[in-house]
Design a protein around this motif. Sequence first.
Motif, PDB file in Angstrom:
ATOM      1  N   TYR A 152       0.831  -1.196   0.000  1.00 59.28           N
ATOM      2  CA  TYR A 152       0.000   0.000   0.000  1.00 59.28           C
ATOM      3  C   TYR A 152       0.873   1.257   0.000  1.00 59.28           C
ATOM      4  N   LEU A 153       1.866   1.282   0.876  1.00 57.13           N
ATOM      5  CA  LEU A 153       2.754   2.446   0.947  1.00 57.13           C
ATOM      6  C   LEU A 153       3.532   2.643  -0.353  1.00 57.13           C
ATOM      7  N   ASP A 154       3.957   1.545  -0.960  1.00 55.48           N
ATOM      8  CA  ASP A 154       4.666   1.627  -2.238  1.00 55.48           C
ATOM      9  C   ASP A 154       3.755   2.227  -3.308  1.00 55.48           C
ATOM     10  N   ASN A 155       2.533   1.715  -3.400  1.00 58.22           N
ATOM     11  CA  ASN A 155       1.577   2.235  -4.387  1.00 58.22           C
ATOM     12  C   ASN A 155       1.224   3.691  -4.102  1.00 58.22           C
ATOM     13  N   PHE A 156       1.010   4.018  -2.835  1.00 53.44           N
ATOM     14  CA  PHE A 156       0.646   5.376  -2.458  1.00 53.44           C
ATOM     15  C   PHE A 156       1.767   6.358  -2.802  1.00 53.44           C
ATOM     16  N   SER A 157       3.008   5.975  -2.491  1.00 54.10           N
ATOM     17  CA  SER A 157       4.127   6.876  -2.789  1.00 54.10           C
ATOM     18  C   SER A 157       4.305   7.048  -4.296  1.00 54.10           C
ATOM     19  N   SER A 158       4.039   5.987  -5.063  1.00 52.82           N
ATOM     20  CA  SER A 158       4.121   6.104  -6.527  1.00 52.82           C
ATOM     21  C   SER A 158       3.055   7.051  -7.057  1.00 52.82           C
ATOM     22  N   MET A 159       1.846   6.956  -6.515  1.00 50.23           N
ATOM     23  CA  MET A 159       0.770   7.856  -6.929  1.00 50.23           C
ATOM     24  C   MET A 159       1.094   9.305  -6.576  1.00 50.23           C
ATOM     25  N   MET A 160       1.726   9.512  -5.426  1.00 49.96           N
ATOM     26  CA  MET A 160       2.075  10.867  -4.986  1.00 49.96           C
ATOM     27  C   MET A 160       3.088  11.503  -5.936  1.00 49.96           C
ATOM     28  N   ILE A 161       4.018  10.715  -6.411  1.00 49.20           N
ATOM     29  CA  ILE A 161       5.082  11.229  -7.270  1.00 49.20           C
ATOM     30  C   ILE A 161       4.595  11.402  -8.702  1.00 49.20           C
ATOM     31  N   GLU A 162       3.715  10.507  -9.122  1.00 52.07           N
ATOM     32  CA  GLU A 162       3.277  10.442 -10.514  1.00 52.07           C
ATOM     33  C   GLU A 162       2.728  11.772 -11.055  1.00 52.07           C
ATOM     34  N   GLY A 163       1.851  12.416 -10.344  1.00 56.54           N
ATOM     35  CA  GLY A 163       1.222  13.630 -10.857  1.00 56.54           C
ATOM     36  C   GLY A 163       1.541  14.857 -10.037  1.00 56.54           C
ATOM     37  N   PHE A 164       2.745  14.929  -9.541  1.00 59.30           N
ATOM     38  CA  PHE A 164       3.140  16.046  -8.691  1.00 59.30           C
ATOM     39  C   PHE A 164       3.044  17.358  -9.454  1.00 59.30           C
ATOM     40  N   PRO A 165       2.483  18.405  -8.913  1.00 57.03           N
ATOM     41  CA  PRO A 165       1.924  18.561  -7.571  1.00 57.03           C
ATOM     42  C   PRO A 165       0.402  18.359  -7.506  1.00 57.03           C
ATOM     43  N   ASP A 166      -0.302  18.477  -8.637  1.00 60.43           N
ATOM     44  CA  ASP A 166      -1.766  18.462  -8.604  1.00 60.43           C
ATOM     45  C   ASP A 166      -2.341  17.174  -8.050  1.00 60.43           C
ATOM     46  N   LYS A 167      -1.936  16.027  -8.600  1.00 65.25           N
ATOM     47  CA  LYS A 167      -2.463  14.748  -8.124  1.00 65.25           C
ATOM     48  C   LYS A 167      -2.009  14.458  -6.695  1.00 65.25           C
ATOM     49  N   THR A 168      -0.831  14.939  -6.330  1.00 66.48           N
ATOM     50  CA  THR A 168      -0.329  14.735  -4.976  1.00 66.48           C
ATOM     51  C   THR A 168      -1.225  15.445  -3.970  1.00 66.48           C
ATOM     52  N   ILE A 169      -1.579  16.678  -4.271  1.00 62.50           N
ATOM     53  CA  ILE A 169      -2.458  17.444  -3.381  1.00 62.50           C
ATOM     54  C   ILE A 169      -3.814  16.754  -3.269  1.00 62.50           C
ATOM     55  N   LYS A 170      -4.339  16.265  -4.388  1.00 69.33           N
ATOM     56  CA  LYS A 170      -5.624  15.565  -4.394  1.00 69.33           C
ATOM     57  C   LYS A 170      -5.538  14.296  -3.529  1.00 69.33           C
ATOM     58  N   GLN A 171      -4.450  13.542  -3.664  1.00 73.01           N
ATOM     59  CA  GLN A 171      -4.271  12.315  -2.879  1.00 73.01           C
ATOM     60  C   GLN A 171      -4.202  12.628  -1.380  1.00 73.01           C
ATOM     61  N   ILE A 172      -3.497  13.670  -1.017  1.00 73.28           N
ATOM     62  CA  ILE A 172      -3.373  14.053   0.394  1.00 73.28           C
ATOM     63  C   ILE A 172      -4.735  14.433   0.953  1.00 73.28           C
ATOM     64  N   LYS A 173      -5.501  15.213   0.195  1.00 78.31           N
ATOM     65  CA  LYS A 173      -6.842  15.607   0.659  1.00 78.31           C
ATOM     66  C   LYS A 173      -7.739  14.388   0.813  1.00 78.31           C
ATOM     67  N   GLN A 174      -7.636  13.437  -0.114  1.00 77.87           N
ATOM     68  CA  GLN A 174      -8.429  12.220  -0.028  1.00 77.87           C
ATOM     69  C   GLN A 174      -8.012  11.394   1.194  1.00 77.87           C
ATOM     70  N   LEU A 175      -6.730  11.306   1.435  1.00 80.82           N
ATOM     71  CA  LEU A 175      -6.222  10.581   2.593  1.00 80.82           C
ATOM     72  C   LEU A 175      -6.680  11.258   3.885  1.00 80.82           C
ATOM     73  N   GLU A 176      -6.584  12.587   3.939  1.00 84.12           N
ATOM     74  CA  GLU A 176      -7.048  13.304   5.118  1.00 84.12           C
ATOM     75  C   GLU A 176      -8.527  13.056   5.368  1.00 84.12           C
ATOM     76  N   GLY A 177      -9.334  13.019   4.306  1.00 85.07           N
ATOM     77  CA  GLY A 177     -10.763  12.719   4.436  1.00 85.07           C
ATOM     78  C   GLY A 177     -11.016  11.335   4.985  1.00 85.07           C
ATOM     79  N   ASN A 178     -10.258  10.354   4.507  1.00 82.85           N
ATOM     80  CA  ASN A 178     -10.402   8.981   5.000  1.00 82.85           C
ATOM     81  C   ASN A 178     -10.029   8.873   6.470  1.00 82.85           C
ATOM     82  N   ILE A 179      -8.970   9.555   6.861  1.00 87.61           N
ATOM     83  CA  ILE A 179      -8.528   9.510   8.251  1.00 87.61           C
ATOM     84  C   ILE A 179      -9.548  10.178   9.165  1.00 87.61           C
TER      85      ILE A 179
END
Length: 184
Positions: A152-179
């Motif tokens: 999970y962490l490997d996939n998550f870190s790949s997603m964060m890097i893949e679309g930096f910065p726009d997709k990274t910000i979206k992923q963080i907001k989604q993660l914050e919502g889940n938490i």
Amino acid sequence: MSEYFLVLRKTGQPLFLHKFGVKDINIFNPVVFSSFSSAIVNFSLELKEGNLKSIMLENSIFTFYVTKRLIFVMVHADKRPFNTHLLMKLSQAFIQEFKEELFKEFTGNLDRYKPFAKTVEKLYGILYNIDCHNSELLADLPPDIPLDVMEYLDNFSSMMIEGFPDKTIKQIKQLEGNISQKDR
């Protein structure tokens, strides 16, 4: 690079040996090595210095993981965290797969453990992929972290890097919502 994975009883009896891409199968005698490993680990425990972690002999590193009844050994050529993670995952899987049998008296039948080679190859492949994508992740994680969390962490870190910065910000907001939803 990992060369061998060996499981033996603390009495020195070899249960399982797996060779990773080693061409010459006659260079390694598991019975002699099992006796050697058992003697070293038992000697270190006699001296009350705790469980032996690793030793280096010539060009190979021998990393040991010791349980109440078993000694797990990974022989490898480098100090990458991959080898420690692989040793821990394989030892956990071996104990899980054969837990009932490990408490029985040893009959000497090693054929029972041969199918574990498929598990070894599967876990090796998963960890190798993580190591190729994100070797820093393995360096920063403790070896006893569950494999699914590592993936999970490997996939998550790949997603964060893949679309930096726009997709990274979206992923963080989604993660914050889940938490925050889980905390309610």
